[in-house]
Design an enzyme around this catalytic site. Structure first.
Site, mmCIF file in Angstrom:
data_model
loop_
_atom_site.group_PDB
_atom_site.id
_atom_site.type_symbol
_atom_site.label_atom_id
_atom_site.label_comp_id
_atom_site.label_asym_id
_atom_site.label_seq_id
_atom_site.Cartn_x
_atom_site.Cartn_y
_atom_site.Cartn_z
ATOM 1 N N HIS A 9 38.188 -34.389 28.778
ATOM 2 C CA HIS A 9 38.917 -34.540 27.514
ATOM 3 C C HIS A 9 38.513 -35.837 26.818
ATOM 4 C CE1 HIS A 9 41.336 -32.265 30.496
ATOM 5 N NE2 HIS A 9 41.321 -31.392 29.515
ATOM 6 N N HIS B 110 42.984 -39.061 34.240
ATOM 7 C CA HIS B 110 43.763 -38.049 33.535
ATOM 8 C C HIS B 110 43.899 -36.782 34.378
ATOM 9 C CE1 HIS B 110 44.092 -34.877 30.176
ATOM 10 N NE2 HIS B 110 45.288 -35.360 30.428
HETATM 11 FE FE1 FES Z 1 39.279 -37.050 31.846
HETATM 12 FE FE2 FES Z 1 41.076 -35.383 30.883
HETATM 13 S S1 FES Z 1 40.133 -35.323 32.816
HETATM 14 S S2 FES Z 1 40.207 -37.096 29.916
#
Ligand code: FES
Length: 174
Positions: A123, A104
């Site tokens: 997140h 992500h």
């Molecule tokens: Fe891993 Fe956003 S950086 S869920």
């Protein structure tokens, strides 16, 4: 009423034109050259230089073993899951390897021994290590890049490629 019938006729014509286009598209798809058809399914694997990551003796069941692949800027982990899994390497089919950079936004992932997932503190995305790094929760939009592993007769474990784009790389080609 006459205007209404004209609209119905126009709709029929459009439908038939669309059907013609779809039929032509399907016909074109069936005459693609064999190389083009064969190219799409397994194309996700990206081959990197082969690197020795560890030996079977280095691994303990359900304990992460830190590695880096395909280069020192790409942290990852080897896991002996203790249960045979699809795509698992080794005599018990239970050894897997993953990038530990969250796809992500690049936070470092931590392994949970309880449910054999890699977890993101950023997140809260979670990736199932028994299911090829499949994302099972939250923000990420791709599964975790998994290594293609080969183990030789001395027990040395080699990585030979990765099945997803590594976070932060514009290309997986070195
Ligand atoms: Fe891993 Fe956003 S950086 S869920």
């Amino acid at each position: 009423m006459k205007r209404c019938q004209s609209l119905v006729d126009a709709g029929r014509r459009q439908f038939l034109t669309g059907a013609g286009v779809m039929t032509a598209g399907a016909a074109a798809a069936t005459v693609l050259p064999a190389e083009a058809r064969a190219a799409d399914p397994a194309a996700a694997l990206v081959k990197y230089p082969v690197n020795r990551l560890a030996n079977l003796k280095d691994l303990t069941a359900n304990e992460p073993f830190d590695v880096a692949y395909p280069d020192d800027d790409a942290p990852g982990v080897l896991l002996k899951l203790g249960t045979r899994v699809a795509g698992g390497a080794g005599p018990d089919g239970d050894i897997v390897g993953f990038s530990t950079v969250c796809p992500h936004k690049g936070y470092p992932l931590a392994y949970s021994t309880g449910d054999k997932t890699l977890n993101c503190p950023g997140h809260y995305s979670r990736f199932d290590c028994e299911k090829g790094g499949q994302q099972v929760w939250e923000q990420a939009t791709q599964n975790l890049p998994q290594y293609t592993l080969r183990i030789d007769d001395k027990g040395d474990i080699y990585a030979e490629g990765v099945d997803e784009l590594l976070y932060g790389r514009l290309s997986n080609v070195l």
